[in-house]
Design an enzyme around this catalytic site. Sequence first.
Site, PDB file in Angstrom:
ATOM      1  N   GLY A  11       0.965  -1.436  -0.599  1.00  0.00           N
ATOM      2  CA  GLY A  11      -0.295  -0.108  -0.303  1.00  0.00           C
ATOM      3  C   GLY A  11       0.770   1.116   0.292  1.00  0.00           C
ATOM      4  N   ARG A  72       1.471  -5.184  -5.716  1.00  0.00           N
ATOM      5  CA  ARG A  72       0.957  -6.733  -5.103  1.00  0.00           C
ATOM      6  C   ARG A  72       1.543  -8.095  -5.903  1.00  0.00           C
ATOM      7  NH1 ARG A  72      -2.510  -3.192  -1.179  1.00  0.00           N
ATOM      8  NH2 ARG A  72      -1.488  -3.525   0.377  1.00  0.00           N
ATOM      9  N   ASP A 103       5.272  -5.240   5.780  1.00  0.00           N
ATOM     10  CA  ASP A 103       5.486  -6.944   6.392  1.00  0.00           C
ATOM     11  C   ASP A 103       5.557  -7.820   5.483  1.00  0.00           C
ATOM     12  OD1 ASP A 103       5.784  -8.867   9.170  1.00  0.00           O
ATOM     13  OD2 ASP A 103       4.552  -8.979   7.013  1.00  0.00           O
ATOM     14  N   ASP A 127      -0.193   2.391   9.039  1.00  0.00           N
ATOM     15  CA  ASP A 127      -1.005   1.532  10.188  1.00  0.00           C
ATOM     16  C   ASP A 127      -0.066   1.351  10.802  1.00  0.00           C
ATOM     17  OD1 ASP A 127      -3.592   0.972   8.662  1.00  0.00           O
ATOM     18  OD2 ASP A 127      -2.679  -1.043   7.690  1.00  0.00           O
ATOM     19  N   ARG A 162     -26.572  14.997  15.490  1.00  0.00           N
ATOM     20  CA  ARG A 162     -26.493  13.386  15.081  1.00  0.00           C
ATOM     21  C   ARG A 162     -25.214  13.294  15.988  1.00  0.00           C
ATOM     22  NH1 ARG A 162     -26.835  15.165   8.533  1.00  0.00           N
ATOM     23  NH2 ARG A 162     -29.423  15.653   8.541  1.00  0.00           N
ATOM     24  N   MET A 169      -9.031   3.536   9.030  1.00  0.00           N
ATOM     25  CA  MET A 169      -8.287   2.194   8.027  1.00  0.00           C
ATOM     26  C   MET A 169      -7.931   1.411   9.983  1.00  0.00           C
ATOM     27  SD  MET A 169      -5.870   2.933   4.773  1.00  0.00           S
ATOM     28  CE  MET A 169      -8.045   2.422   3.526  1.00  0.00           C
ATOM     29  N   ARG A 243     -25.899   8.316  11.897  1.00  0.00           N
ATOM     30  CA  ARG A 243     -25.324   8.161   9.925  1.00  0.00           C
ATOM     31  C   ARG A 243     -23.551   7.448  10.562  1.00  0.00           C
ATOM     32  NH1 ARG A 243     -27.461  12.071   6.926  1.00  0.00           N
ATOM     33  NH2 ARG A 243     -30.336  11.784   6.973  1.00  0.00           N
ATOM     34  N   HIS A 249      -9.455   5.757   1.484  1.00  0.00           N
ATOM     35  CA  HIS A 249      -8.510   5.312   1.211  1.00  0.00           C
ATOM     36  C   HIS A 249      -8.021   7.447   1.292  1.00  0.00           C
ATOM     37  CE1 HIS A 249      -8.891   0.893   0.206  1.00  0.00           C
ATOM     38  NE2 HIS A 249      -7.789   1.246  -0.600  1.00  0.00           N
ATOM     39  N   ILE A 250      -9.010   7.678   1.415  1.00  0.00           N
ATOM     40  CA  ILE A 250      -8.993   9.286   1.636  1.00  0.00           C
ATOM     41  C   ILE A 250      -7.462   9.122   2.414  1.00  0.00           C
ATOM     42  CG2 ILE A 250     -10.855  10.173   0.993  1.00  0.00           C
ATOM     43  CD1 ILE A 250     -11.507  11.738   3.924  1.00  0.00           C
TER      44      ILE A 250
END
Length: 319
Positions: A11, A72, A103, A127, A162, A169, A243, A249-250
Site C-alpha cells: 500500500g 502486490r 511487512d 497503519d 446527529r 483504516m 449516520r 482511502h482518503i
Amino acid sequence: MKRIALLTSGGDAPGMNAAIRAVVRTAYHFDCEVLGIRHGYQGLLQDDIIPLTPSSVGDIIQRGGTILLTARCDAFKTDEGLAQGVATLRREGVEGLVVIGGDGSFRGACALAQHGIRTIGIPGTIDNDIPGTDETVGFDTALNTAVEAIDRIRDTASSHDRTYVVEVMGHHSGAIALAVGMAAGAASIMIPEEEPDLERVLRQLNQAAARGKKHPIVLVAEGAAHAMEVGGFLKDHIASEVRVTVLGHIQRGGAPSARDRILGSLYGTQAVHLLLEGRTNQMVGMRCGRVEAISFDEVFSSVHQTNLSLHTIADILAV
C-alpha cells in the site's frame, strides 16, 4: 558499492516520495548510481526499471503516493519468481536494494537477502504496525487527514444533533483509531485488539447524552467491526439520528505532513549509509527519537504492540 536499486511495495503511504528522494540524493553524494524499480516486485519480474538521478527526484517531496508506483505480486512469492528477481538484479549490476513498504514487502526483501542481495527496508505504511519502530512513514499524515475529516463531520453532526459512526483504516491494528479518536474527541473507540462490545459503546453514548452532548462521534477501526452494523445497532437503541461515514482511502492520499517528509528523509538517508557499510537484512526504524537499524529477524519474530493505554485515556477524556 557503485549501484543500488529502490522500490516501493504494498500500500502507498504519504512520505514515500520523500524517502525516494533521500535515497537517490544520498547515494549520488557518495558516487553511487540508483535504479528505480516501478510497480514493486512486479516491476522487478517485468524488468520495469528506470534510472533515478538527483534531478529526477526534484519537486516530489511534497507529493503523496509514490512516483515509482506500487503493486502486490504473488508471483514473486514463488521460488521461480524469487530466482528471476535475483537474476534481474545481478544482471543490472545492483549491489544493494532499498525496499519501502510494510511487512509483506520486507519478507520479500529478506528472501532476496538470503540469496545474496544486500537489502535494507524503510517502513512505509499508514497503519504504524511494524514491530521494532515507533513510527512508520505515512502514519502522521493519515492521522491528520482523518482528524480533519472528523472535524468537518462534527460540524454537520452538531448542526443536526446527529450521532456519527466513522470508520477508519486498521485491519489488525488500532493505532490509527486510537490516535485519531483521542485527537478528535471521540465518545467511543472500537479497535481490533479488543472484542467488539456494542453494549459498551451504548453506555458511553448514554453517558455523553446525560451530560448534554448531542453530536457524539463513534470511531471504528475497520478490523474491529463493520461501521454499518454498528450504526444499525445504535439506530435501534438511541434516540438521536445516526449516520455512518467510511473514510476509506482518503487516509492514504494527499500531501505528506512535515513529520512524514522529515521521517522519510531520515530513513532514506540512513538506508543508504547502511548499504554502503555492507549491512543487509535490516530495517531502518525510530526508537526513542533515534534512527536505528533493526534486523528483519527481530521484526518478524516480534508482535506489534498497540499502545492500549491511549484507549483508557481517551475514555476518561470523553466522559
